[in-house]
Design a protein around this motif. Sequence first.
Motif, PDB file in Angstrom:
ATOM      1  N   ARG A  84      11.875   2.462  -2.083  1.00 37.17           N
ATOM      2  CA  ARG A  84      12.649   1.930  -1.388  1.00 37.17           C
ATOM      3  C   ARG A  84      12.201   0.961   0.041  1.00 37.17           C
ATOM      4  O   ARG A  84      11.496   0.710   0.604  1.00 37.17           O
ATOM      5  N   LEU A  85      13.462  -0.030  -0.321  1.00 43.31           N
ATOM      6  CA  LEU A  85      13.586  -0.985   0.928  1.00 43.31           C
ATOM      7  C   LEU A  85      14.425  -0.805   1.856  1.00 43.31           C
ATOM      8  O   LEU A  85      15.122  -1.086   1.510  1.00 43.31           O
ATOM      9  N   THR A  86      13.924  -0.720   2.926  1.00 43.96           N
ATOM     10  CA  THR A  86      15.390  -0.419   3.988  1.00 43.96           C
ATOM     11  C   THR A  86      15.298  -1.161   5.205  1.00 43.96           C
ATOM     12  O   THR A  86      13.829  -1.426   5.961  1.00 43.96           O
ATOM     13  N   SER A  87      16.536  -1.413   6.238  1.00 43.02           N
ATOM     14  CA  SER A  87      16.231  -1.892   7.285  1.00 43.02           C
ATOM     15  C   SER A  87      15.917  -0.716   8.225  1.00 43.02           C
ATOM     16  O   SER A  87      16.731   0.088   8.435  1.00 43.02           O
ATOM     17  N   ALA A  88      15.938  -1.036   9.341  1.00 41.90           N
ATOM     18  CA  ALA A  88      15.447   0.279  10.073  1.00 41.90           C
ATOM     19  C   ALA A  88      16.045  -0.716  11.461  1.00 41.90           C
ATOM     20  O   ALA A  88      14.590  -0.294  12.688  1.00 41.90           O
ATOM     21  N   VAL A  89      16.346  -0.918  12.395  1.00 44.16           N
ATOM     22  CA  VAL A  89      18.485  -0.772  12.267  1.00 44.16           C
ATOM     23  C   VAL A  89      18.149  -3.131  11.817  1.00 44.16           C
ATOM     24  O   VAL A  89      17.549  -3.792  12.117  1.00 44.16           O
ATOM     25  N   THR A  90      19.582  -3.014  10.653  1.00 45.32           N
ATOM     26  CA  THR A  90      19.844  -3.693  10.746  1.00 45.32           C
ATOM     27  C   THR A  90      21.297  -3.807  11.533  1.00 45.32           C
ATOM     28  O   THR A  90      21.871  -2.654  12.384  1.00 45.32           O
ATOM     29  N   VAL A  91      20.885  -5.011  13.047  1.00 45.76           N
ATOM     30  CA  VAL A  91      21.881  -4.859  13.927  1.00 45.76           C
ATOM     31  C   VAL A  91      23.075  -5.269  13.916  1.00 45.76           C
ATOM     32  O   VAL A  91      23.571  -5.941  14.015  1.00 45.76           O
ATOM     33  N   LEU A 135       0.882  -1.567   0.763  1.00 44.52           N
ATOM     34  CA  LEU A 135       0.167  -0.125  -0.456  1.00 44.52           C
ATOM     35  C   LEU A 135       0.635   0.913   0.666  1.00 44.52           C
ATOM     36  O   LEU A 135       0.133   2.315  -1.069  1.00 44.52           O
ATOM     37  N   ALA A 136       2.424   2.031   1.320  1.00 41.82           N
ATOM     38  CA  ALA A 136       2.845   2.344   1.175  1.00 41.82           C
ATOM     39  C   ALA A 136       3.430   2.770  -0.640  1.00 41.82           C
ATOM     40  O   ALA A 136       3.446   4.034  -1.056  1.00 41.82           O
ATOM     41  N   ASP A 137       3.628   1.776  -1.170  1.00 44.44           N
ATOM     42  CA  ASP A 137       4.014   1.971  -3.079  1.00 44.44           C
ATOM     43  C   ASP A 137       3.106   2.626  -3.627  1.00 44.44           C
ATOM     44  O   ASP A 137       3.184   3.406  -4.972  1.00 44.44           O
ATOM     45  N   GLN A 138       1.787   2.198  -3.383  1.00 40.95           N
ATOM     46  CA  GLN A 138       0.548   2.098  -4.511  1.00 40.95           C
ATOM     47  C   GLN A 138       0.089   3.626  -4.455  1.00 40.95           C
ATOM     48  O   GLN A 138      -0.233   4.650  -5.022  1.00 40.95           O
ATOM     49  N   VAL A 139       0.739   4.351  -2.775  1.00 46.51           N
ATOM     50  CA  VAL A 139       0.279   5.633  -2.192  1.00 46.51           C
ATOM     51  C   VAL A 139       0.618   6.736  -2.812  1.00 46.51           C
ATOM     52  O   VAL A 139       1.213   7.771  -2.473  1.00 46.51           O
ATOM     53  N   GLY A 140       2.492   6.162  -2.877  1.00 47.85           N
ATOM     54  CA  GLY A 140       3.473   7.256  -3.487  1.00 47.85           C
ATOM     55  C   GLY A 140       4.440   7.343  -2.364  1.00 47.85           C
ATOM     56  O   GLY A 140       5.166   8.735  -2.406  1.00 47.85           O
ATOM     57  N   LEU A 141       4.521   6.877  -1.589  1.00 48.53           N
ATOM     58  CA  LEU A 141       5.862   7.198  -0.008  1.00 48.53           C
ATOM     59  C   LEU A 141       7.170   6.447  -1.305  1.00 48.53           C
ATOM     60  O   LEU A 141       6.982   5.127  -1.281  1.00 48.53           O
ATOM     61  N   ASP A 142       8.091   7.319  -0.075  1.00 50.90           N
ATOM     62  CA  ASP A 142       9.222   7.051  -1.092  1.00 50.90           C
ATOM     63  C   ASP A 142       9.917   6.109  -0.228  1.00 50.90           C
ATOM     64  O   ASP A 142      11.134   4.673  -0.788  1.00 50.90           O
ATOM     65  N   VAL A 143       9.488   4.675   0.799  1.00 49.03           N
ATOM     66  CA  VAL A 143      11.039   4.071   1.442  1.00 49.03           C
ATOM     67  C   VAL A 143       9.723   3.623   3.090  1.00 49.03           C
ATOM     68  O   VAL A 143       9.120   4.081   3.196  1.00 49.03           O
ATOM     69  N   TYR A 144      10.396   2.310   3.062  1.00 50.86           N
ATOM     70  CA  TYR A 144       9.856   1.715   4.008  1.00 50.86           C
ATOM     71  C   TYR A 144      11.111   0.638   4.603  1.00 50.86           C
ATOM     72  O   TYR A 144      11.636   0.259   4.101  1.00 50.86           O
ATOM     73  N   GLY A 145      10.613   1.035   6.068  1.00 46.77           N
ATOM     74  CA  GLY A 145      11.546   0.276   6.541  1.00 46.77           C
ATOM     75  C   GLY A 145      10.996  -0.674   7.758  1.00 46.77           C
ATOM     76  O   GLY A 145      10.627  -0.482   8.142  1.00 46.77           O
ATOM     77  N   VAL A 146      12.331  -1.553   8.152  1.00 47.61           N
ATOM     78  CA  VAL A 146      11.896  -2.698   9.081  1.00 47.61           C
ATOM     79  C   VAL A 146      12.711  -3.047   9.696  1.00 47.61           C
ATOM     80  O   VAL A 146      13.909  -3.184   9.542  1.00 47.61           O
TER      81      VAL A 146
END
Length: 353
Positions: free
Chosen positions: A75-82, A36-47
């Motif tokens: 864009r797909l990112t860790s948030a954070v990688t330990v 959904l975040a991609d569909q509504v035009g957001l730039d990044v998602y972090g896990v």
Amino acid sequence: MEIGISTFVETSPDVRTGEVMSHAQRLREVVEEIILADQVGLDVYGVGEHHREDYAASSPAVVLAAAAPQTKRIRLTSAVTVLSSADPVRVFQDFATLDGISNGRAEIMAGRGSFIESFPLFGYDLNDYDELFEENLELLLRIRESEKVTWRGGHRPAIRDLGVYPRPVQNPLPVWIGSGGNSESVIRAGALGLPLVLAIIGGRPEQFAPLVQLYKKAAARAGHDPSRLPVASHSHGFIGEDGQAAADKFFPSTQDRMNAIGRERGWGHYSRATYDAARSLEGALYVGDPQTVAAKIVHLRQKVGITRFMLHVPLGTMPHEDVMKAIELLGTEVAPRVREEVARWEADGGETT
């Protein structure tokens, strides 16, 4: 100005019912949220990476890879990688794999981590907390620079002219440094010319402005162009069409989580008064209707110099449909307002104060 979402994939007890969602269900919900975040035009998602019962994502790259083929731009990112308790070779391989699956949209956000469960789990000594991070960051950056690596450190076996595969689509694969506001960490990020992410989850966000300036000065001293280095923030929040209703809806799970973590760390009681104060323009909680949240993000851009904002939602367990609605509003109403206002401010010669 980039706008996005971050999550720790919480599975804490529902404050209304006491029920605990399965890890599997919450992981599937997060994949839906990324799409959904991609569909509504957001730039990044972090896990975020965690290794405890109340968080479901011990492997952010796997979660992000599940959504990658079903998204196009985000864009797909860790948030954070330990990174202190992770093998840098494996971290690079995982995110290079994600980069290939997503066709060049992966990022690594490297940090020490504010939770320590991963250290005994993987056999690391907490006395080596700082040294492990510095050594592992050095190796991670060496791997992204060169296909063949020769390296020796103090905490893992040496590598002698060995290749690390797969190689990513992006060259170099983006590596950000996550910081809770430690001056040494922001100086290190600046000296290395790496993008910086600040966890702004309490106090007055404007107090982080000197850290951003410290980061930019360190970058300039090391020969990097500070204007080309993005600075991100991660802050708790929630959006609803009615601001007061959104505040009332987000409070119970927020209070529950803040007090649960506070008991572990010796924080004071998190009350409704604390919560409401943080919702003010000068506070670190981004909760309300789209206009209110947009105004706070613009304020953060102008006062601190943030160029990427990540809304952390949910905090604790909330109904999936409420989280999805908040993501929709962030993408369709908040982000356009922020981008337009920031563009206008910059065209007028705006400078961070």
